[in-house]
Design a protein around this motif. Sequence first.
Motif, PDB file in Angstrom:
ATOM      1  N   ALA A 554       0.838  -1.200   0.000  1.00 48.88           N
ATOM      2  CA  ALA A 554       0.000   0.000   0.000  1.00 48.88           C
ATOM      3  C   ALA A 554       0.875   1.255   0.000  1.00 48.88           C
ATOM      4  CB  ALA A 554      -0.924   0.003   1.214  1.00 48.88           C
ATOM      5  N   ASP A 555       1.921   1.251   0.809  1.00 50.43           N
ATOM      6  CA  ASP A 555       2.825   2.404   0.837  1.00 50.43           C
ATOM      7  C   ASP A 555       3.509   2.602  -0.508  1.00 50.43           C
ATOM      8  OD1 ASP A 555       2.140   2.766   3.470  1.00 50.43           O
ATOM      9  OD2 ASP A 555       3.903   1.744   4.274  1.00 50.43           O
ATOM     10  N   PHE A 556       3.922   1.479  -1.123  1.00 55.34           N
ATOM     11  CA  PHE A 556       4.574   1.570  -2.434  1.00 55.34           C
ATOM     12  C   PHE A 556       3.605   2.146  -3.469  1.00 55.34           C
ATOM     13  CE2 PHE A 556       5.267  -0.380  -6.616  1.00 55.34           C
ATOM     14  CZ  PHE A 556       6.551   0.084  -6.891  1.00 55.34           C
ATOM     15  N   ALA A 557       2.358   1.654  -3.475  1.00 51.64           N
ATOM     16  CA  ALA A 557       1.363   2.143  -4.434  1.00 51.64           C
ATOM     17  C   ALA A 557       1.063   3.617  -4.215  1.00 51.64           C
ATOM     18  CB  ALA A 557       0.077   1.316  -4.324  1.00 51.64           C
ATOM     19  N   ALA A 558       0.974   4.032  -2.944  1.00 48.54           N
ATOM     20  CA  ALA A 558       0.688   5.443  -2.648  1.00 48.54           C
ATOM     21  C   ALA A 558       1.826   6.334  -3.135  1.00 48.54           C
ATOM     22  CB  ALA A 558       0.468   5.620  -1.150  1.00 48.54           C
ATOM     23  N   GLY A 559       3.071   5.908  -2.869  1.00 50.23           N
ATOM     24  CA  GLY A 559       4.215   6.698  -3.317  1.00 50.23           C
ATOM     25  C   GLY A 559       4.310   6.773  -4.821  1.00 50.23           C
ATOM     26  N   THR A 560       4.059   5.659  -5.490  1.00 53.49           N
ATOM     27  CA  THR A 560       4.115   5.641  -6.953  1.00 53.49           C
ATOM     28  C   THR A 560       3.033   6.526  -7.553  1.00 53.49           C
ATOM     29  OG1 THR A 560       4.986   3.383  -6.899  1.00 53.49           O
ATOM     30  CG2 THR A 560       4.048   4.146  -8.981  1.00 53.49           C
ATOM     31  N   ALA A 561       1.813   6.448  -6.985  1.00 56.39           N
ATOM     32  CA  ALA A 561       0.712   7.270  -7.492  1.00 56.39           C
ATOM     33  C   ALA A 561       1.017   8.755  -7.332  1.00 56.39           C
ATOM     34  CB  ALA A 561      -0.584   6.912  -6.752  1.00 56.39           C
ATOM     35  N   ALA A 562       1.602   9.110  -6.184  1.00 60.95           N
ATOM     36  CA  ALA A 562       1.939  10.522  -5.952  1.00 60.95           C
ATOM     37  C   ALA A 562       2.997  11.000  -6.940  1.00 60.95           C
ATOM     38  CB  ALA A 562       2.428  10.703  -4.518  1.00 60.95           C
ATOM     39  N   ALA A 563       4.006  10.143  -7.209  1.00 63.32           N
ATOM     40  CA  ALA A 563       5.070  10.528  -8.143  1.00 63.32           C
ATOM     41  C   ALA A 563       4.524  10.696  -9.562  1.00 63.32           C
ATOM     42  CB  ALA A 563       6.181   9.482  -8.123  1.00 63.32           C
ATOM     43  N   LEU A 564       3.657   9.760  -9.987  1.00 65.53           N
ATOM     44  CA  LEU A 564       3.083   9.859 -11.325  1.00 65.53           C
ATOM     45  C   LEU A 564       2.177  11.080 -11.442  1.00 65.53           C
ATOM     46  CD1 LEU A 564       2.243   6.100 -12.029  1.00 65.53           C
ATOM     47  CD2 LEU A 564       4.075   7.465 -13.040  1.00 65.53           C
ATOM     48  N   THR A 565       1.465  11.387 -10.355  1.00 66.84           N
ATOM     49  CA  THR A 565       0.574  12.550 -10.368  1.00 66.84           C
ATOM     50  C   THR A 565       1.362  13.838 -10.617  1.00 66.84           C
ATOM     51  OG1 THR A 565      -1.009  11.469  -8.898  1.00 66.84           O
ATOM     52  CG2 THR A 565      -1.080  13.869  -8.993  1.00 66.84           C
ATOM     53  N   GLU A 566       2.529  13.930  -9.971  1.00 64.81           N
ATOM     54  CA  GLU A 566       3.356  15.125 -10.157  1.00 64.81           C
ATOM     55  C   GLU A 566       3.815  15.290 -11.601  1.00 64.81           C
ATOM     56  OE1 GLU A 566       4.101  17.573  -8.076  1.00 64.81           O
ATOM     57  OE2 GLU A 566       2.707  16.680  -6.644  1.00 64.81           O
ATOM     58  N   ARG A 567       3.949  14.179 -12.310  1.00 70.88           N
ATOM     59  CA  ARG A 567       4.437  14.229 -13.689  1.00 70.88           C
ATOM     60  C   ARG A 567       3.323  14.518 -14.686  1.00 70.88           C
ATOM     61  NH1 ARG A 567       7.429   8.593 -14.125  1.00 70.88           N
ATOM     62  NH2 ARG A 567       7.328   9.160 -16.345  1.00 70.88           N
ATOM     63  N   MET A 568       2.076  14.415 -14.250  1.00 73.05           N
ATOM     64  CA  MET A 568       0.953  14.647 -15.171  1.00 73.05           C
ATOM     65  C   MET A 568       0.727  16.151 -15.372  1.00 73.05           C
ATOM     66  SD  MET A 568      -1.747  11.768 -13.806  1.00 73.05           S
ATOM     67  CE  MET A 568      -2.925  12.148 -15.088  1.00 73.05           C
ATOM     68  N   PRO A 569       0.345  16.564 -16.581  1.00 74.90           N
ATOM     69  CA  PRO A 569       0.095  17.998 -16.827  1.00 74.90           C
ATOM     70  C   PRO A 569      -1.177  18.446 -16.116  1.00 74.90           C
ATOM     71  CG  PRO A 569      -0.534  16.693 -18.735  1.00 74.90           C
ATOM     72  CD  PRO A 569       0.146  15.742 -17.790  1.00 74.90           C
ATOM     73  N   GLY A 570      -1.218  19.710 -15.787  1.00 71.01           N
ATOM     74  CA  GLY A 570      -2.412  20.266 -15.168  1.00 71.01           C
ATOM     75  C   GLY A 570      -3.532  20.427 -16.184  1.00 71.01           C
ATOM     76  N   PHE A 571      -4.735  20.535 -15.734  1.00 71.86           N
ATOM     77  CA  PHE A 571      -5.878  20.682 -16.629  1.00 71.86           C
ATOM     78  C   PHE A 571      -6.893  21.588 -15.956  1.00 71.86           C
ATOM     79  CE2 PHE A 571     -10.057  19.537 -18.277  1.00 71.86           C
ATOM     80  CZ  PHE A 571      -9.835  19.550 -19.645  1.00 71.86           C
ATOM     81  N   ASN A 572      -7.282  22.657 -16.668  1.00 74.83           N
ATOM     82  CA  ASN A 572      -8.249  23.603 -16.115  1.00 74.83           C
ATOM     83  C   ASN A 572      -9.485  23.634 -17.003  1.00 74.83           C
ATOM     84  OD1 ASN A 572      -6.530  24.510 -13.985  1.00 74.83           O
ATOM     85  ND2 ASN A 572      -5.401  25.763 -15.484  1.00 74.83           N
ATOM     86  N   HIS A 573     -10.636  23.397 -16.413  1.00 72.40           N
ATOM     87  CA  HIS A 573     -11.896  23.474 -17.145  1.00 72.40           C
ATOM     88  C   HIS A 573     -12.214  24.943 -17.476  1.00 72.40           C
ATOM     89  CE1 HIS A 573     -13.167  19.285 -16.655  1.00 72.40           C
ATOM     90  NE2 HIS A 573     -12.547  19.351 -15.476  1.00 72.40           N
ATOM     91  N   ALA A 574     -12.803  25.149 -18.630  1.00 68.65           N
ATOM     92  CA  ALA A 574     -13.214  26.516 -19.014  1.00 68.65           C
ATOM     93  C   ALA A 574     -14.273  27.024 -18.040  1.00 68.65           C
ATOM     94  CB  ALA A 574     -13.770  26.510 -20.436  1.00 68.65           C
ATOM     95  N   ASP A 575     -14.004  28.178 -17.491  1.00 70.12           N
ATOM     96  CA  ASP A 575     -14.925  28.755 -16.506  1.00 70.12           C
ATOM     97  C   ASP A 575     -15.850  29.735 -17.231  1.00 70.12           C
ATOM     98  OD1 ASP A 575     -16.225  29.503 -14.265  1.00 70.12           O
ATOM     99  OD2 ASP A 575     -14.567  30.690 -13.413  1.00 70.12           O
ATOM    100  N   LEU A 576     -16.988  29.238 -17.741  1.00 68.97           N
ATOM    101  CA  LEU A 576     -17.919  30.057 -18.510  1.00 68.97           C
ATOM    102  C   LEU A 576     -18.909  30.721 -17.573  1.00 68.97           C
ATOM    103  CD1 LEU A 576     -18.627  27.557 -21.450  1.00 68.97           C
ATOM    104  CD2 LEU A 576     -17.021  29.482 -21.414  1.00 68.97           C
ATOM    105  N   GLU A 577     -18.901  32.037 -17.616  1.00 68.23           N
ATOM    106  CA  GLU A 577     -19.850  32.756 -16.779  1.00 68.23           C
ATOM    107  C   GLU A 577     -21.178  32.882 -17.519  1.00 68.23           C
ATOM    108  OE1 GLU A 577     -18.426  36.470 -15.448  1.00 68.23           O
ATOM    109  OE2 GLU A 577     -16.624  35.648 -14.465  1.00 68.23           O
TER     110      GLU A 577
END
Length: 591
Positions: A554-577
């Motif tokens: 579980a610790d290994f999976a949590a650490g791996t998921a956190a590392a991969l998350t940091e490498r993923m690009p950010g994504f912002n939804h269009a904020d339509l008023e």
Amino acid sequence: MPISLSEATHKLLSGEIQSWKSFGEIKAGQIHLSSPAARRLFHFLLSSDKAKVAAGSEELFSGLIAAWNNSSFDPALQQSATPLATGSDRWRLARVEATGFGGLNLVDGPLFVLAANRQNWCLEGQNGSGKTSIASAIIWALTGYRCRDQDGLVKDDGRRMPVFNDSGVQIGDWPPTVAYPPNALKLAGTAEAWVRLLFQDDHGSTAEAFRRLTAPPVGEPQFESRVDPALGTAPQLVETGLLMPTRLARIGFGEKSHSIYEAVKLLTGLDQLADIGEGAASFSHKAKRLLKYGSDKGIQGIETKLETALERAAEESRKAGFALTIAGKPEDKTYAQGLRELADSAATLAATHSRALQAEVAADINTANPEHRARIRSAVTAARGVLQQNVKGITLFEAWAALKAAHADSRISALSGILTTAQSQIGQAIAWDKRQGEDLRLRLKALAAQNFVAAGHEHEDADCPLCQSKLSLPHQRALAAELAALKAAADAAQRKLADACAAIEKEVRDAIPALLIPHFAALAAMQPRTSFEKAVRERFVEEAPFATVLTGMADFAAGTAAALTERMPGFNHADLEVPADVPATAVSVPC
């Protein structure tokens, strides 16, 4: 130098060598019970019925096997705690007390007391007067054996035996050691007898031997015994003072006379050792019943299981990188020892792996506990099943897979234009909805406009599509102009906003590939980075067996998921008023 029974048994049970010189046709020799298992077998045979031992009775087989397997017991340790005496102090009987003992007491009668006062006694009396009973009570208190005239000493098991009346009808049961009650009614009660012996040595010191038998009507009999260890270090007291006199009755005279050799064996009790030797020969001889007993108990099946277990052990050792070499054959004397050494080596390696495993499991798991190890095995099996599923069943990854597959669909490339058109249509629908709110007859006008025919000439008046009359008055001409203007957009003008939005939404959804439809809502609101880490943690960190047992994974999976998350690009939804005056019905349309 003469050998007594107590000396011989003490030596053999202690693991010492017992030797003897030649005598007549008897050759010199020696016996050495060098292993605890051999001493356990001898200890069991000493405590068993002598007749059954001499005959090699099958009734002893289960006890022999149990004694062999009882590796926690070594008679040698017991013997070292009670060494034979070497001094000259004499323990002599000073007093005998008994209650309920057959031949000495009556049921519910007075206490039997014999004040021996450390003197030599010669008991004389008629048959049945109690001479044997006194000797039997003394022996019973010291050893648990009873004296029977023709059978010698027999082990008292305290069991109740059938009791018959003069007509041969059974009227109850009662243990022979206890004095019989005066009537049949009391045979249904609990039988109890006890004997207490008081000994005194030359210095005035005292020692006591006590034994009690309680035999309830139902259930097993219970014994209570206390024999001062000091008496156990003076075997001559029992051997020459008590046991030898009781054995005299077994030595025949005249036509039934024994040889001197046999008579001496009987008198000294060494015949018991001879019986054990004869019984042991019966046990081990190939023509005897022990091997058949093993066959009846499924020894061939056990041998097959052993072979299967060894084959499996060899296979598992190869997987673990452990060299397992099983040499020899099962019938070799060193075979069992070789297996034990292999087991010890495997246990050492297992301990190393166990320490490593301990660091990978939950804090409340103890790898030394068999039940906890079973939990680990079950958890590993469950984890293997989870890992074999990979990301199957995780909604996020299924949505991503659908999005990837839909990317190759031609409808995706056309979707942008469709959305632009939909936005324009929404705007028009909102405008018509506003006009409908301002003119409550607009929808009726739009419906009428569908059938409106404008005048052919400017000097002519148009016909009303509803009443077929001329629209000649000024306000009627204004209505005619409005109907003419509505005719081109009559359908849009007369539709409710909800209906228009539903139609627009259907057009948009029809343009979306079918793979995406089940995941549309999740994809619309998804933030890839946080959604990815959350999905991984839910499957491989926060659920059993990872959260409950396999915490290292579980610790290994949590650490791996956190590392991969940091490498993923950010994504912002269009904020339509959305303007405040836009109806709620239009806001919910997915465009």
